[in-house]
Design a protein around this motif. Structure first.
Motif, PDB file in Angstrom:
ATOM      1  N   ALA A   1      66.221  14.757 117.055  1.00 24.35           N
ATOM      2  CA  ALA A   1      64.981  14.347 116.397  1.00 24.35           C
ATOM      3  C   ALA A   1      63.894  15.388 116.625  1.00 24.35           C
ATOM      4  O   ALA A   1      63.734  15.898 117.739  1.00 24.35           O
ATOM      5  N   VAL A   2      63.147  15.691 115.572  1.00 26.06           N
ATOM      6  CA  VAL A   2      62.103  16.701 115.681  1.00 26.06           C
ATOM      7  C   VAL A   2      60.725  16.121 115.354  1.00 26.06           C
ATOM      8  O   VAL A   2      59.757  16.358 116.052  1.00 26.06           O
TER       9      VAL A   2
ATOM     10  N   GLY B   1      58.503  12.716 113.025  1.00 31.15           N
ATOM     11  CA  GLY B   1      58.642  11.439 112.343  1.00 31.15           C
ATOM     12  C   GLY B   1      57.385  11.099 111.587  1.00 31.15           C
ATOM     13  O   GLY B   1      56.290  11.585 111.911  1.00 31.15           O
ATOM     14  N   LYS B   2      57.546  10.273 110.574  1.00 29.05           N
ATOM     15  CA  LYS B   2      56.383   9.796 109.801  1.00 29.05           C
ATOM     16  C   LYS B   2      56.716   8.382 109.343  1.00 29.05           C
ATOM     17  O   LYS B   2      57.698   8.195 108.594  1.00 29.05           O
ATOM     18  N   GLY B   3      55.957   7.410 109.828  1.00 24.81           N
ATOM     19  CA  GLY B   3      56.242   6.021 109.446  1.00 24.81           C
ATOM     20  C   GLY B   3      57.655   5.630 109.842  1.00 24.81           C
ATOM     21  O   GLY B   3      58.049   5.769 110.992  1.00 24.81           O
ATOM     22  N   VAL B   4      58.424   5.170 108.860  1.00 24.56           N
ATOM     23  CA  VAL B   4      59.790   4.716 109.172  1.00 24.56           C
ATOM     24  C   VAL B   4      60.820   5.844 109.037  1.00 24.56           C
ATOM     25  O   VAL B   4      62.015   5.606 109.115  1.00 24.56           O
ATOM     26  N   TRP B   5      60.330   7.059 108.832  1.00 23.01           N
ATOM     27  CA  TRP B   5      61.249   8.185 108.619  1.00 23.01           C
ATOM     28  C   TRP B   5      61.309   9.078 109.842  1.00 23.01           C
ATOM     29  O   TRP B   5      60.285   9.427 110.427  1.00 23.01           O
ATOM     30  N   LEU B   6      62.526   9.463 110.178  1.00 25.11           N
ATOM     31  CA  LEU B   6      62.745  10.367 111.308  1.00 25.11           C
ATOM     32  C   LEU B   6      63.418  11.624 110.759  1.00 25.11           C
ATOM     33  O   LEU B   6      64.394  11.526 110.007  1.00 25.11           O
ATOM     34  N   TYR B   7      62.886  12.794 111.124  1.00 23.93           N
ATOM     35  CA  TYR B   7      63.423  14.066 110.611  1.00 23.93           C
ATOM     36  C   TYR B   7      64.132  14.793 111.749  1.00 23.93           C
ATOM     37  O   TYR B   7      63.641  14.833 112.871  1.00 23.93           O
TER      38      TYR B   7
ATOM     39  N   GLY C   1      55.105   2.729 113.526  1.00 26.12           N
ATOM     40  CA  GLY C   1      55.765   3.812 112.778  1.00 26.12           C
ATOM     41  C   GLY C   1      55.647   5.092 113.580  1.00 26.12           C
ATOM     42  O   GLY C   1      54.878   5.191 114.536  1.00 26.12           O
ATOM     43  N   HIS C   2      56.428   6.083 113.198  1.00 26.17           N
ATOM     44  CA  HIS C   2      56.383   7.346 113.944  1.00 26.17           C
ATOM     45  C   HIS C   2      55.076   8.072 113.674  1.00 26.17           C
ATOM     46  O   HIS C   2      54.667   8.246 112.525  1.00 26.17           O
TER      47      HIS C   2
END
Ligand SMILES: Cc1ncc(COP(=O)(O)O)c(C=O)c1O
Length: 404
Positions: A31-32, A34-40, A60-61
Protein backbone atom coordinates in the motif's frame (compact mmCIF):
# COMPACT_ATOMS: atom_id res chain seq x y z
CA UNK A 1 -2.48 -16.41 0.23
CA UNK A 2 -1.94 -17.79 -3.28
CA UNK A 3 -2.08 -14.56 -5.28
CA UNK A 4 1.40 -13.51 -6.46
CA UNK A 5 2.57 -9.95 -5.70
CA UNK A 6 2.72 -7.61 -8.71
CA UNK A 7 6.20 -6.96 -10.14
CA UNK A 8 6.67 -3.58 -8.47
CA UNK A 9 5.82 -4.96 -5.02
CA UNK A 10 8.23 -7.89 -5.08
CA UNK A 11 11.18 -5.98 -3.58
CA UNK A 12 8.98 -4.47 -0.84
CA UNK A 13 7.39 -7.81 -0.02
CA UNK A 14 10.70 -9.65 0.19
CA UNK A 15 12.38 -6.92 2.26
CA UNK A 16 9.51 -6.76 4.74
CA UNK A 17 9.33 -10.53 4.98
CA UNK A 18 13.08 -10.64 5.60
CA UNK A 19 13.16 -8.12 8.44
CA UNK A 20 9.75 -8.29 10.09
CA UNK A 21 8.41 -11.10 12.27
CA UNK A 22 6.03 -13.25 10.27
CA UNK A 23 3.05 -12.73 12.59
CA UNK A 24 0.51 -11.79 9.91
CA UNK A 25 -0.98 -13.50 6.92
CA UNK A 26 -0.64 -10.62 4.48
CA UNK A 27 -2.21 -9.73 1.17
CA UNK A 28 0.53 -9.67 -1.48
CA UNK A 29 0.22 -5.95 -2.20
CA UNK A 30 2.19 -2.93 -0.99
CA UNK A 31 0.00 0.00 0.00
CA UNK A 32 1.27 3.45 -0.90
CA UNK A 33 -1.59 5.92 -0.71
CA UNK A 34 -5.32 6.06 -0.18
CA UNK A 35 -8.31 8.27 -0.87
CA UNK A 36 -11.69 7.54 0.68
CA UNK A 37 -12.52 3.89 0.07
CA UNK A 38 -9.72 3.46 -2.46
CA UNK A 39 -6.29 2.08 -1.69
CA UNK A 40 -3.46 2.47 -4.23
CA UNK A 41 -0.52 0.09 -4.40
CA UNK A 42 3.15 0.46 -5.36
CA UNK A 43 2.26 -0.27 -9.00
CA UNK A 44 -0.58 2.28 -8.82
CA UNK A 45 -3.28 -0.36 -8.91
CA UNK A 46 -6.54 0.81 -7.32
CA UNK A 47 -8.31 -1.43 -4.80
CA UNK A 48 -11.80 -0.98 -3.42
CA UNK A 49 -11.12 -1.25 0.32
CA UNK A 50 -14.01 -2.74 2.28
CA UNK A 51 -11.83 -3.67 5.23
CA UNK A 52 -10.19 -0.36 6.17
CA UNK A 53 -7.05 -1.87 7.72
CA UNK A 54 -8.96 -3.72 10.45
CA UNK A 55 -11.85 -1.18 10.71
CA UNK A 56 -9.49 1.75 11.28
CA UNK A 57 -10.14 3.91 8.20
CA UNK A 58 -13.61 4.97 9.39
CA UNK A 59 -13.46 8.39 7.74
CA UNK A 60 -11.86 6.84 4.64
CA UNK A 61 -8.20 6.91 3.75
CA UNK A 62 -6.50 10.23 4.35
CA UNK A 63 -9.66 12.31 4.79
CA UNK A 64 -8.53 15.88 3.95
CA UNK A 65 -10.00 17.41 7.13
CA UNK A 66 -8.22 14.86 9.34
CA UNK A 67 -4.95 15.14 7.40
CA UNK A 68 -4.99 18.94 7.68
CA UNK A 69 -5.66 18.82 11.43
CA UNK A 70 -2.83 16.33 12.02
CA UNK A 71 -0.40 18.31 9.86
CA UNK A 72 -1.27 21.58 11.56
CA UNK A 73 -0.85 20.08 15.03
CA UNK A 74 2.38 18.31 14.05
CA UNK A 75 3.83 21.69 13.07
CA UNK A 76 2.90 23.20 16.46
CA UNK A 77 3.64 20.51 19.04
CA UNK A 78 3.90 16.78 18.38
CA UNK A 79 3.53 15.68 21.95
CA UNK A 80 3.45 16.49 25.58
CA UNK A 81 2.16 14.15 28.24
CA UNK A 82 -0.70 14.56 30.72
CA UNK A 83 1.61 16.47 33.03
CA UNK A 84 0.48 19.63 31.27
CA UNK A 85 -2.90 20.93 30.12
CA UNK A 86 -3.58 21.24 26.42
CA UNK A 87 -6.32 22.96 24.46
CA UNK A 88 -6.29 20.30 21.78
CA UNK A 89 -6.78 17.58 24.43
CA UNK A 90 -9.55 19.55 26.17
CA UNK A 91 -11.33 19.97 22.81
CA UNK A 92 -11.09 16.26 21.93
CA UNK A 93 -12.35 15.20 25.38
CA UNK A 94 -15.28 17.63 25.24
CA UNK A 95 -16.19 16.61 21.69
CA UNK A 96 -16.09 12.88 22.49
CA UNK A 97 -18.16 13.30 25.66
CA UNK A 98 -20.66 15.47 23.75
CA UNK A 99 -21.52 12.65 21.33
CA UNK A 100 -21.53 9.93 24.02
CA UNK A 101 -24.72 8.77 25.77
CA UNK A 102 -25.63 11.34 28.45
CA UNK A 103 -24.58 9.24 31.45
CA UNK A 104 -20.99 8.87 30.19
CA UNK A 105 -19.40 12.12 31.21
CA UNK A 106 -15.64 11.60 31.37
CA UNK A 107 -12.91 10.07 29.22
CA UNK A 108 -9.52 8.45 29.73
CA UNK A 109 -7.31 8.46 26.63
CA UNK A 110 -4.84 5.69 25.83
CA UNK A 111 -3.35 4.19 22.69
CA UNK A 112 -5.13 1.02 21.58
CA UNK A 113 -8.14 -1.21 22.03
CA UNK A 114 -6.45 -3.69 24.30
CA UNK A 115 -5.18 -0.89 26.54
CA UNK A 116 -8.65 0.65 26.73
CA UNK A 117 -10.05 -2.72 27.82
CA UNK A 118 -7.29 -3.27 30.41
CA UNK A 119 -8.07 0.12 31.91
CA UNK A 120 -11.82 -0.47 31.83
CA UNK A 121 -11.39 -3.74 33.75
CA UNK A 122 -9.05 -2.03 36.21
CA UNK A 123 -11.58 0.73 36.84
CA UNK A 124 -14.28 -1.86 37.45
CA UNK A 125 -12.07 -3.72 39.95
CA UNK A 126 -10.97 -0.52 41.69
CA UNK A 127 -14.48 0.85 42.04
CA UNK A 128 -16.20 -2.37 43.12
CA UNK A 129 -13.38 -3.80 45.24
CA UNK A 130 -13.98 -7.13 43.46
CA UNK A 131 -11.62 -9.22 41.31
CA UNK A 132 -13.60 -11.32 38.84
CA UNK A 133 -14.58 -10.44 35.28
CA UNK A 134 -17.13 -12.19 33.05
CA UNK A 135 -16.74 -12.16 29.27
CA UNK A 136 -18.38 -14.21 26.52
CA UNK A 137 -17.60 -17.05 24.19
CA UNK A 138 -16.61 -15.61 20.81
CA UNK A 139 -15.59 -12.19 22.18
CA UNK A 140 -12.23 -10.65 21.28
CA UNK A 141 -10.75 -8.00 23.57
CA UNK A 142 -7.05 -7.72 22.69
CA UNK A 143 -3.68 -9.32 23.20
CA UNK A 144 -2.22 -7.87 26.41
CA UNK A 145 -2.39 -10.00 29.56
CA UNK A 146 -5.77 -9.08 31.03
CA UNK A 147 -7.54 -8.54 27.69
CA UNK A 148 -6.31 -11.82 26.21
CA UNK A 149 -7.38 -13.62 29.40
CA UNK A 150 -10.83 -12.13 28.78
CA UNK A 151 -10.86 -13.40 25.18
CA UNK A 152 -12.76 -16.66 24.80
CA UNK A 153 -12.30 -16.91 21.04
CA UNK A 154 -10.25 -19.62 19.36
CA UNK A 155 -6.67 -19.99 20.49
CA UNK A 156 -6.15 -16.46 21.80
CA UNK A 157 -6.56 -17.15 25.50
CA UNK A 158 -4.14 -20.06 25.24
CA UNK A 159 -1.53 -17.70 23.72
CA UNK A 160 -1.73 -15.52 26.82
CA UNK A 161 -0.85 -18.28 29.30
CA UNK A 162 -0.44 -18.04 32.23
CA UNK A 163 -3.71 -16.13 32.22
CA UNK A 164 -4.72 -13.42 34.64
CA UNK A 165 -6.84 -15.15 37.32
CA UNK A 166 -10.51 -14.39 37.90
CA UNK A 167 -11.80 -14.53 34.33
CA UNK A 168 -15.09 -16.35 33.84
CA UNK A 169 -16.87 -17.26 30.62
CA UNK A 170 -20.56 -17.17 29.68
CA UNK A 171 -22.32 -18.01 26.41
CA UNK A 172 -22.98 -14.91 24.31
CA UNK A 173 -26.68 -14.12 24.12
CA UNK A 174 -27.61 -16.66 26.81
CA UNK A 175 -28.76 -15.01 30.03
CA UNK A 176 -29.05 -18.30 31.94
CA UNK A 177 -25.39 -19.16 31.30
CA UNK A 178 -24.54 -15.67 32.52
CA UNK A 179 -26.56 -16.13 35.71
CA UNK A 180 -24.66 -19.36 36.37
CA UNK A 181 -21.31 -17.54 36.67
CA UNK A 182 -22.47 -14.15 38.02
CA UNK A 183 -22.28 -13.34 41.73
CA UNK A 184 -21.22 -10.61 44.14
CA UNK A 185 -17.50 -11.28 43.58
CA UNK A 186 -17.76 -10.15 39.94
CA UNK A 187 -16.46 -6.65 39.22
CA UNK A 188 -17.68 -6.41 35.63
CA UNK A 189 -19.24 -8.02 32.62
CA UNK A 190 -17.47 -7.00 29.43
CA UNK A 191 -18.68 -7.70 25.92
CA UNK A 192 -18.44 -6.80 22.28
CA UNK A 193 -22.10 -5.98 21.63
CA UNK A 194 -21.55 -7.19 18.06
CA UNK A 195 -18.84 -9.85 18.04
CA UNK A 196 -16.83 -9.00 14.96
CA UNK A 197 -14.03 -11.58 14.75
CA UNK A 198 -16.43 -14.37 15.73
CA UNK A 199 -18.28 -13.75 12.45
CA UNK A 200 -20.39 -10.66 13.23
CA UNK A 201 -22.73 -12.15 15.82
CA UNK A 202 -25.03 -10.10 18.00
CA UNK A 203 -27.70 -10.69 20.63
CA UNK A 204 -31.31 -9.59 21.01
CA UNK A 205 -32.33 -6.26 22.58
CA UNK A 206 -33.95 -8.41 25.30
CA UNK A 207 -30.58 -9.98 26.13
CA UNK A 208 -28.95 -6.54 26.57
CA UNK A 209 -31.79 -5.47 28.89
CA UNK A 210 -31.50 -8.64 30.98
CA UNK A 211 -27.75 -8.19 31.12
CA UNK A 212 -28.14 -4.69 32.50
CA UNK A 213 -30.73 -5.84 35.05
CA UNK A 214 -28.36 -8.54 36.29
CA UNK A 215 -25.51 -6.03 36.57
CA UNK A 216 -27.70 -3.72 38.64
CA UNK A 217 -28.96 -6.59 40.81
CA UNK A 218 -25.45 -7.85 41.69
CA UNK A 219 -23.57 -4.51 41.63
CA UNK A 220 -21.41 -5.47 38.64
CA UNK A 221 -20.17 -2.83 36.19
CA UNK A 222 -21.16 -3.22 32.54
CA UNK A 223 -18.42 -2.60 29.96
CA UNK A 224 -19.13 -2.42 26.22
CA UNK A 225 -16.05 -3.05 24.12
CA UNK A 226 -16.99 -0.73 21.25
CA UNK A 227 -13.54 -0.84 19.70
CA UNK A 228 -15.24 -1.94 16.47
CA UNK A 229 -18.86 -0.86 16.93
CA UNK A 230 -18.07 2.67 18.15
CA UNK A 231 -17.46 5.99 16.38
CA UNK A 232 -20.35 5.63 13.94
CA UNK A 233 -19.77 2.19 12.50
CA UNK A 234 -23.31 0.99 13.23
CA UNK A 235 -24.90 4.14 11.82
CA UNK A 236 -25.19 5.56 15.36
CA UNK A 237 -22.26 7.07 17.23
CA UNK A 238 -22.27 4.05 19.56
CA UNK A 239 -24.06 0.72 19.90
CA UNK A 240 -24.75 1.79 23.50
CA UNK A 241 -28.12 3.47 23.71
CA UNK A 242 -29.22 2.19 20.28
CA UNK A 243 -32.48 0.39 19.56
CA UNK A 244 -30.54 -2.72 18.51
CA UNK A 245 -29.16 -2.86 22.05
CA UNK A 246 -32.52 -2.24 23.76
CA UNK A 247 -31.45 1.34 24.58
CA UNK A 248 -29.05 0.06 27.26
CA UNK A 249 -26.10 2.26 28.19
CA UNK A 250 -23.20 0.59 30.04
CA UNK A 251 -20.99 2.07 32.76
CA UNK A 252 -17.93 2.10 30.50
CA UNK A 253 -17.46 2.14 26.73
CA UNK A 254 -14.05 1.35 25.28
CA UNK A 255 -12.97 2.73 21.90
CA UNK A 256 -9.99 2.58 19.52
CA UNK A 257 -9.71 1.54 15.82
CA UNK A 258 -11.29 4.38 13.81
CA UNK A 259 -11.26 6.95 16.65
CA UNK A 260 -8.14 8.65 15.24
CA UNK A 261 -8.65 7.67 11.57
CA UNK A 262 -5.34 5.77 11.70
CA UNK A 263 -3.39 7.69 14.35
CA UNK A 264 -3.22 5.21 17.27
CA UNK A 265 -5.62 6.25 20.02
CA UNK A 266 -7.90 4.44 22.45
CA UNK A 267 -10.37 5.72 25.02
CA UNK A 268 -12.59 4.71 27.93
CA UNK A 269 -15.81 6.69 28.36
CA UNK A 270 -17.12 6.37 31.93
CA UNK A 271 -19.99 7.44 34.15
CA UNK A 272 -19.67 10.21 36.70
CA UNK A 273 -20.01 7.58 39.44
CA UNK A 274 -16.94 5.70 38.25
CA UNK A 275 -15.01 8.86 37.44
CA UNK A 276 -15.52 10.18 40.96
CA UNK A 277 -13.83 7.10 42.45
CA UNK A 278 -10.75 7.11 40.19
CA UNK A 279 -7.83 8.87 41.82
CA UNK A 280 -4.48 10.27 40.75
CA UNK A 281 -2.13 7.51 39.53
CA UNK A 282 -4.82 4.82 39.40
CA UNK A 283 -4.40 4.84 35.60
CA UNK A 284 -1.73 6.22 33.33
CA UNK A 285 0.06 5.84 30.00
CA UNK A 286 2.79 8.01 28.49
CA UNK A 287 1.33 8.56 25.05
CA UNK A 288 -2.38 8.74 25.97
CA UNK A 289 -3.84 12.15 25.16
CA UNK A 290 -0.88 13.23 22.99
CA UNK A 291 -1.52 16.30 20.89
CA UNK A 292 -1.41 14.76 17.40
CA UNK A 293 -3.73 11.94 18.47
CA UNK A 294 -6.12 14.44 20.04
CA UNK A 295 -6.18 16.58 16.89
CA UNK A 296 -6.97 13.39 14.95
CA UNK A 297 -9.85 12.50 17.30
CA UNK A 298 -11.54 15.90 17.01
CA UNK A 299 -11.08 16.02 13.25
CA UNK A 300 -12.37 12.45 12.87
CA UNK A 301 -15.58 13.24 14.74
CA UNK A 302 -15.99 16.51 12.81
CA UNK A 303 -15.47 14.74 9.47
CA UNK A 304 -18.16 12.20 10.33
CA UNK A 305 -20.55 15.03 11.21
CA UNK A 306 -19.65 17.37 8.33
CA UNK A 307 -20.05 14.62 5.72
CA UNK A 308 -23.26 13.18 7.29
CA UNK A 309 -21.59 9.78 7.46
CA UNK A 310 -24.01 8.29 10.01
CA UNK A 311 -26.90 8.77 7.57
CA UNK A 312 -24.78 7.45 4.75
CA UNK A 313 -24.06 4.26 6.72
CA UNK A 314 -27.78 3.64 7.27
CA UNK A 315 -28.74 4.34 3.65
CA UNK A 316 -25.96 2.31 2.08
CA UNK A 317 -26.51 -0.57 4.54
CA UNK A 318 -30.16 -0.79 3.39
CA UNK A 319 -29.03 -0.75 -0.25
CA UNK A 320 -26.43 -3.44 0.50
CA UNK A 321 -29.05 -5.70 2.08
CA UNK A 322 -31.20 -5.39 -1.07
CA UNK A 323 -28.21 -6.24 -3.25
CA UNK A 324 -27.32 -9.31 -1.18
CA UNK A 325 -30.95 -10.52 -1.21
CA UNK A 326 -30.56 -11.07 -4.99
CA UNK A 327 -27.55 -13.38 -4.64
CA UNK A 328 -28.61 -17.01 -4.13
CA UNK A 329 -25.28 -18.10 -2.60
CA UNK A 330 -25.77 -15.61 0.28
CA UNK A 331 -27.66 -17.26 3.11
CA UNK A 332 -27.74 -14.33 5.51
CA UNK A 333 -26.47 -10.81 6.13
CA UNK A 334 -25.30 -10.31 9.71
CA UNK A 335 -24.45 -7.19 11.66
CA UNK A 336 -25.44 -3.57 11.62
CA UNK A 337 -24.41 -0.48 9.68
CA UNK A 338 -20.95 -1.00 8.24
CA UNK A 339 -19.99 -3.88 10.52
CA UNK A 340 -21.33 -6.51 8.17
CA UNK A 341 -20.95 -10.25 7.85
CA UNK A 342 -22.07 -12.01 4.66
CA UNK A 343 -22.85 -15.62 5.46
CA UNK A 344 -22.47 -17.89 2.43
CA UNK A 345 -23.67 -21.40 1.75
CA UNK A 346 -20.03 -22.13 0.91
CA UNK A 347 -16.60 -21.32 2.40
CA UNK A 348 -15.70 -17.62 2.46
CA UNK A 349 -11.89 -17.94 2.01
CA UNK A 350 -11.95 -18.63 -1.77
CA UNK A 351 -14.46 -15.79 -2.19
CA UNK A 352 -12.18 -13.46 -0.23
CA UNK A 353 -9.28 -14.48 -2.46
CA UNK A 354 -11.30 -14.16 -5.68
CA UNK A 355 -12.37 -10.65 -4.68
CA UNK A 356 -8.77 -9.69 -3.98
CA UNK A 357 -7.80 -10.85 -7.47
CA UNK A 358 -10.52 -8.48 -8.72
CA UNK A 359 -9.07 -5.70 -6.58
CA UNK A 360 -11.61 -5.71 -3.79
CA UNK A 361 -10.35 -5.99 -0.20
CA UNK A 362 -12.63 -7.74 2.30
CA UNK A 363 -12.05 -9.64 5.54
CA UNK A 364 -12.63 -13.14 6.76
CA UNK A 365 -13.58 -14.13 10.33
CA UNK A 366 -13.33 -17.11 12.63
CA UNK A 367 -16.59 -18.38 11.08
CA UNK A 368 -15.41 -20.09 7.85
CA UNK A 369 -18.60 -19.19 5.96
CA UNK A 370 -18.59 -15.48 6.82
CA UNK A 371 -16.97 -12.67 4.85
CA UNK A 372 -16.61 -9.44 6.82
CA UNK A 373 -16.98 -5.90 5.53
CA UNK A 374 -15.73 -3.00 7.66
CA UNK A 375 -15.62 -0.19 5.12
CA UNK A 376 -15.19 3.53 5.59
CA UNK A 377 -18.38 5.25 6.71
CA UNK A 378 -18.32 7.32 3.49
CA UNK A 379 -18.67 4.28 1.18
CA UNK A 380 -21.19 5.18 -1.53
CA UNK A 381 -24.08 3.14 -2.92
CA UNK A 382 -22.31 2.98 -6.30
CA UNK A 383 -19.18 1.51 -4.68
CA UNK A 384 -21.47 -1.07 -3.04
CA UNK A 385 -22.91 -1.83 -6.51
CA UNK A 386 -19.39 -2.42 -7.76
CA UNK A 387 -18.75 -4.79 -4.86
CA UNK A 388 -21.97 -6.71 -5.59
CA UNK A 389 -21.00 -7.07 -9.28
CA UNK A 390 -17.52 -8.33 -8.40
CA UNK A 391 -18.94 -10.68 -5.80
CA UNK A 392 -21.36 -12.18 -8.33
CA UNK A 393 -18.59 -12.81 -10.83
CA UNK A 394 -16.39 -14.43 -8.17
CA UNK A 395 -19.27 -16.69 -7.10
CA UNK A 396 -20.06 -17.57 -10.74
CA UNK A 397 -16.45 -18.44 -11.52
CA UNK A 398 -16.12 -20.54 -8.33
CA UNK A 399 -19.38 -22.29 -9.30
CA UNK A 400 -18.13 -23.06 -12.82
CA UNK A 401 -14.80 -24.35 -11.45
CA UNK A 402 -16.71 -26.73 -9.18
CA UNK A 403 -18.78 -28.03 -12.12
CA UNK A 404 -15.72 -28.49 -14.39
C1 LIG B 1 -13.56 -5.70 19.64
C2 LIG B 1 -12.08 -5.50 19.80
N1 LIG B 1 -11.59 -5.20 21.02
C3 LIG B 1 -10.29 -4.99 21.22
C4 LIG B 1 -9.38 -5.09 20.18
C5 LIG B 1 -7.94 -4.83 20.43
O1 LIG B 1 -7.57 -3.62 19.85
P1 LIG B 1 -6.05 -3.27 19.56
O2 LIG B 1 -5.59 -4.18 18.47
O3 LIG B 1 -6.07 -1.82 19.17
O4 LIG B 1 -5.31 -3.51 20.83
C6 LIG B 1 -9.83 -5.41 18.90
C7 LIG B 1 -8.89 -5.55 17.79
O5 LIG B 1 -9.15 -6.15 16.76
C8 LIG B 1 -11.23 -5.62 18.71
O6 LIG B 1 -11.71 -5.93 17.50
Amino acid sequence: MKTEPPQSSIAIVSSEDRFQLATYKKMPIAAVRGKGVWLYTSDDEKYLDLYGGHAVAGTGHSHPHVVAAIAEQAGKLLFYSNLVYSEVRATAAEKLVSIAPDSLTKVFFCNSGTEANENAMRMARLTTGRDNIITFSGGFHGRTADSISATFLGKYRELGKPNVPGHRQAEFGDIESLRAVADETVAAIMLEPIQSMAGVRTATPHFFKELKNLCDELGMALIYDEVQTGVGRTGEWFFAGSGAGGGIVPDIITLAKSLGSGIPVGACLVTEKIASQIKENDLGTTFGGGMVAMAAVTATLEAIENDSMLNNVKEVEAHFRNLMAEIPQVSKVRGLGFLLGIEFKEKAAPIHEGLLERKVITGTSSDPNVLRLLPALCLSASAMDLFARELKSVLDSLGSKRKA
